[in-house]
Write a protein that holds these residues in place. Structure first.
Motif, PDB file in Angstrom:
ATOM      1  N   ALA A   1    -113.832 -39.472  91.472  1.00 16.06           N
ATOM      2  CA  ALA A   1    -113.151 -38.300  92.031  1.00 16.06           C
ATOM      3  C   ALA A   1    -112.554 -37.466  90.898  1.00 16.06           C
ATOM      4  CB  ALA A   1    -112.064 -38.734  92.996  1.00 16.06           C
ATOM      5  N   PRO A   2    -112.803 -36.168  90.885  1.00 13.76           N
ATOM      6  CA  PRO A   2    -112.271 -35.333  89.793  1.00 13.76           C
ATOM      7  C   PRO A   2    -110.757 -35.202  89.866  1.00 13.76           C
ATOM      8  CG  PRO A   2    -113.291 -33.961  91.474  1.00 13.76           C
ATOM      9  CD  PRO A   2    -113.583 -35.380  91.856  1.00 13.76           C
ATOM     10  N   ALA A   3    -110.162 -34.933  88.732  1.00 14.97           N
ATOM     11  CA  ALA A   3    -108.713 -34.732  88.683  1.00 14.97           C
ATOM     12  C   ALA A   3    -108.340 -33.502  89.509  1.00 14.97           C
ATOM     13  CB  ALA A   3    -108.259 -34.560  87.235  1.00 14.97           C
ATOM     14  N   GLY A   4    -107.218 -33.595  90.181  1.00 11.73           N
ATOM     15  CA  GLY A   4    -106.771 -32.495  91.024  1.00 11.73           C
ATOM     16  C   GLY A   4    -107.259 -32.573  92.447  1.00 11.73           C
ATOM     17  N   THR A   5    -107.940 -33.680  92.826  1.00 12.73           N
ATOM     18  CA  THR A   5    -108.384 -33.843  94.201  1.00 12.73           C
ATOM     19  C   THR A   5    -107.174 -34.002  95.116  1.00 12.73           C
ATOM     20  OG1 THR A   5    -110.455 -34.869  93.502  1.00 12.73           O
ATOM     21  CG2 THR A   5    -109.761 -35.243  95.777  1.00 12.73           C
ATOM     22  N   VAL A   6    -107.139 -33.226  96.195  1.00 14.19           N
ATOM     23  CA  VAL A   6    -106.009 -33.226  97.125  1.00 14.19           C
ATOM     24  C   VAL A   6    -106.361 -34.093  98.326  1.00 14.19           C
ATOM     25  CG1 VAL A   6    -104.509 -31.812  98.592  1.00 14.19           C
ATOM     26  CG2 VAL A   6    -105.312 -30.932  96.390  1.00 14.19           C
ATOM     27  N   VAL A   7    -105.448 -35.035  98.658  1.00 15.61           N
ATOM     28  CA  VAL A   7    -105.611 -35.926  99.808  1.00 15.61           C
ATOM     29  C   VAL A   7    -104.467 -35.644 100.774  1.00 15.61           C
ATOM     30  CG1 VAL A   7    -105.772 -38.303 100.612  1.00 15.61           C
ATOM     31  CG2 VAL A   7    -106.718 -37.675  98.379  1.00 15.61           C
ATOM     32  N   GLN A   8    -104.798 -35.395 102.036  1.00 17.51           N
ATOM     33  CA  GLN A   8    -103.798 -35.155 103.065  1.00 17.51           C
ATOM     34  C   GLN A   8    -104.044 -36.066 104.255  1.00 17.51           C
ATOM     35  OE1 GLN A   8    -103.872 -30.938 103.998  1.00 17.51           O
ATOM     36  NE2 GLN A   8    -102.263 -30.512 102.513  1.00 17.51           N
ATOM     37  N   ARG A   9    -102.961 -36.636 104.773  1.00 21.20           N
ATOM     38  CA  ARG A   9    -103.030 -37.454 105.986  1.00 21.20           C
ATOM     39  C   ARG A   9    -102.142 -36.810 107.036  1.00 21.20           C
ATOM     40  NH1 ARG A   9     -99.976 -42.931 105.839  1.00 21.20           N
ATOM     41  NH2 ARG A   9     -98.324 -41.496 106.510  1.00 21.20           N
ATOM     42  N   ASP A  10    -102.794 -36.330 108.099  1.00 20.54           N
ATOM     43  CA  ASP A  10    -102.085 -35.649 109.192  1.00 20.54           C
ATOM     44  C   ASP A  10    -101.273 -34.462 108.669  1.00 20.54           C
ATOM     45  OD1 ASP A  10    -103.096 -37.595 110.960  1.00 20.54           O
ATOM     46  OD2 ASP A  10    -101.410 -38.925 110.512  1.00 20.54           O
ATOM     47  N   GLY A  11    -101.857 -33.739 107.684  1.00 20.61           N
ATOM     48  CA  GLY A  11    -101.202 -32.559 107.144  1.00 20.61           C
ATOM     49  C   GLY A  11    -100.205 -32.828 106.047  1.00 20.61           C
ATOM     50  N   ILE A  12     -99.947 -34.100 105.711  1.00 19.76           N
ATOM     51  CA  ILE A  12     -98.995 -34.450 104.658  1.00 19.76           C
ATOM     52  C   ILE A  12     -99.777 -34.814 103.399  1.00 19.76           C
ATOM     53  CG2 ILE A  12     -97.148 -36.016 103.968  1.00 19.76           C
ATOM     54  CD1 ILE A  12     -96.491 -36.380 106.917  1.00 19.76           C
ATOM     55  N   THR A  13     -99.471 -34.180 102.288  1.00 18.39           N
ATOM     56  CA  THR A  13    -100.176 -34.436 101.038  1.00 18.39           C
ATOM     57  C   THR A  13     -99.709 -35.757 100.443  1.00 18.39           C
ATOM     58  OG1 THR A  13    -100.365 -32.062 100.620  1.00 18.39           O
ATOM     59  CG2 THR A  13    -100.685 -33.529  98.746  1.00 18.39           C
ATOM     60  N   LEU A  14    -100.665 -36.580 100.077  1.00 14.63           N
ATOM     61  CA  LEU A  14    -100.389 -37.873  99.443  1.00 14.63           C
ATOM     62  C   LEU A  14    -100.736 -37.765  97.966  1.00 14.63           C
ATOM     63  CD1 LEU A  14    -101.907 -40.321 102.121  1.00 14.63           C
ATOM     64  CD2 LEU A  14     -99.549 -39.511 101.934  1.00 14.63           C
ATOM     65  N   GLU A  15     -99.763 -38.022  97.122  1.00 16.89           N
ATOM     66  CA  GLU A  15     -99.997 -37.982  95.680  1.00 16.89           C
ATOM     67  C   GLU A  15    -100.658 -39.286  95.225  1.00 16.89           C
ATOM     68  OE1 GLU A  15     -99.660 -35.329  94.095  1.00 16.89           O
ATOM     69  OE2 GLU A  15     -98.479 -34.154  95.535  1.00 16.89           O
ATOM     70  N   ARG A  16    -101.027 -39.343  93.962  1.00 14.96           N
ATOM     71  CA  ARG A  16    -101.728 -40.519  93.421  1.00 14.96           C
ATOM     72  C   ARG A  16    -100.963 -41.824  93.638  1.00 14.96           C
ATOM     73  NH1 ARG A  16    -107.191 -40.340  91.744  1.00 14.96           N
ATOM     74  NH2 ARG A  16    -107.652 -38.157  91.245  1.00 14.96           N
ATOM     75  N   PRO A  17     -99.615 -41.872  93.473  1.00  8.50           N
ATOM     76  CA  PRO A  17     -98.915 -43.150  93.699  1.00  8.50           C
ATOM     77  C   PRO A  17     -99.024 -43.669  95.127  1.00  8.50           C
ATOM     78  CG  PRO A  17     -97.545 -41.679  92.390  1.00  8.50           C
ATOM     79  CD  PRO A  17     -98.708 -40.870  92.863  1.00  8.50           C
ATOM     80  N   SER A  18     -99.330 -42.789  96.101  1.00  7.65           N
ATOM     81  CA  SER A  18     -99.447 -43.220  97.500  1.00  7.65           C
ATOM     82  C   SER A  18    -100.848 -43.706  97.846  1.00  7.65           C
ATOM     83  CB  SER A  18     -99.055 -42.071  98.435  1.00  7.65           C
ATOM     84  OG  SER A  18     -97.734 -41.658  98.199  1.00  7.65           O
ATOM     85  N   LEU A  19    -101.778 -43.649  96.908  1.00  6.72           N
ATOM     86  CA  LEU A  19    -103.157 -44.056  97.154  1.00  6.72           C
ATOM     87  C   LEU A  19    -103.388 -45.444  96.573  1.00  6.72           C
ATOM     88  CD1 LEU A  19    -104.954 -40.700  96.242  1.00  6.72           C
ATOM     89  CD2 LEU A  19    -104.223 -41.496  98.505  1.00  6.72           C
ATOM     90  N   GLY A  20    -104.231 -46.200  97.274  1.00  6.98           N
ATOM     91  CA  GLY A  20    -104.562 -47.544  96.811  1.00  6.98           C
ATOM     92  C   GLY A  20    -103.567 -48.605  97.225  1.00  6.98           C
TER      93      GLY A  20
END
Length: 368
Positions: free
Chosen positions: A135-154
């Motif tokens: 995944a390229p840097a700067g990929t935006v992940v949102q769950r139910d409209g809330i953005t999840l930063e890298r620390p919230s993934l995995g």
């Protein structure tokens, strides 16, 4: 060096934080009270989608313990157990910072909050979202409209049971959406997909191709303009009509003028001659000359009138029998037929651009 607040100072700050909104913003307290009453009524009526947001806004404007506890109860009844557990934990943390008098007032709510938190915590689903390694840097992940930063993934995070929507978007790429449903007490891991930007293939330049493939477009033969079917002036028949009419007018004018002159000379001859009897007259030389001129002018007048009359008739006949010019539709049809008619081509010419290790050039091809 770490600075540690003394316990009395911390207790004083917490007390001020609890009472400051109510004393500093009386208008906000009134609004919060109105929202709380409306949200409580909706909650008791089972209208949780309307009641819980009203209670949340009431607590934001006036963060009192009773409003927080009621909000936690509303979330639990709505089935949003992950949110309810978080609200109960907030109330328990707030209870732990209360004075003894305040704890005595909130003791019953404390027992309910503790029981509810302990009962619902094992039922909260756990969801782990992870991005692919590419995944390229700067990929935006949102769950139910809330953005999840890298620390919230995995890592496993609590979520409410039910349907959820997760979207990913790489910089400059399209949005990729995933919908799923998770049940109570479930644990789920989802490997997200990222759609990369679509790159257009580079266009090959002419010199990048083999010499046999570098062929330019065929050169269109130079052809003259199509003959026009429209006339830019009067037709030949109309010109003849105009000429005949002009000559007819000239002949009539000539006959009139010479006729008047003949009459004038005839009058002179009559004055210069003496009548000697029937069929005999004696004329002076001037009278005889005037008589001769009268005869000649009479002949010219007769010829002029005759020619003018004939030419006038011819002009009228030509004018009346001339065909009418074609209308706009007929002219358009004639132009269409003229353009559709095949024209002779002198030849087809094309050119080729040649490139090789020893040089290049342009080759011209023609077919006759």
């Amino acid at each position: 060096m770490r600075f540690v607040w003394p316990a009395p100072v911390l207790s004083g700050l917490l007390s001020i934080a609890l009472i400051a909104p109510a004393s500093a913003q009386p208008d906000a307290v009134a609004v919060a009270e109105s929202l709380f009453n409306r949200g409580l009524a909706d909650m008791l009526a089972g209208r949780y989608p309307a009641g819980c947001p009203a209670l949340a806004e009431s607590y934001r404007l006036d963060p009192r313990a009773g409003r927080l506890f009621t909000l936690a109860e509303c979330e639990a009844r709505w089935g949003r157990i992950a949110t309810a557990v978080a609200r109960y934990n907030d109330f328990l943390a707030l209870y732990s910072r209360m004075s003894e008098a305040e704890k005595l007032q909130q003791h019953e709510r404390y027992k309910v909050a503790l029981e509810q938190r302990n009962a619902l915590a094992p039922l909260v689903p756990q969801l782990t979202l992870s991005l692919p390694s590419g995944a390229p840097a700067g990929t935006v992940v949102q769950r139910d409209g809330i953005t999840l930063e890298r620390p919230s993934l995995g890592i496993a995070l609590p979520v409410n049971p039910g349907e959820h929507v997760v979207t990913t978007r790489a910089p400059g790429g399209p949005v990729h959406e995933v919908r799923f449903t998770i049940d109570k007490s479930a644990s789920r891991t989802i490997e997200l997909e990222v759609k990369l930007p679509v790159e257009e293939p580079p266009r090959a330049r002419p010199m990048d191709r083999p010499p046999s493939q570098v062929v330019g477009p065929p050169v269109k033969p130079i052809e003259g303009p199509a003959p026009s079917t429209e006339t830019s002036g009067p037709s030949g028949r109309r010109v003849v009509t105009y000429v005949a009419g002009g000559l007819a007018v000239s002949g009539l004018v000539l006959g009139s003028v010479t006729g008047w002159m003949a009459l004038n000379e005839s009058s002179r001859a009559a004055e210069a001659c003496e009548d000697d009897g029937p069929g005999a007259a004696t004329c002076s030389p001037e009278g005889k000359a005037a008589g001769d001129r009268a005869k000649d002018l009479g002949k010219v007048s007769t010829i002029g009138f005759s020619a003018g009359a004939v030419l006038a008739g011819a002009a009228v006949l030509l004018f009346l029998t001339e065909p009418s010019p074609p209308g706009p539709r007929a002219a358009a049809a004639a132009r269409s037929q003229a353009s559709a008619a095949p024209r002779p081509r002198a030849g087809a010419v094309s050119w080729s651009l040649l490139a090789g290790p020893n040089g290049g050039g342009v080759a011209v091809h023609s077919r006759w």
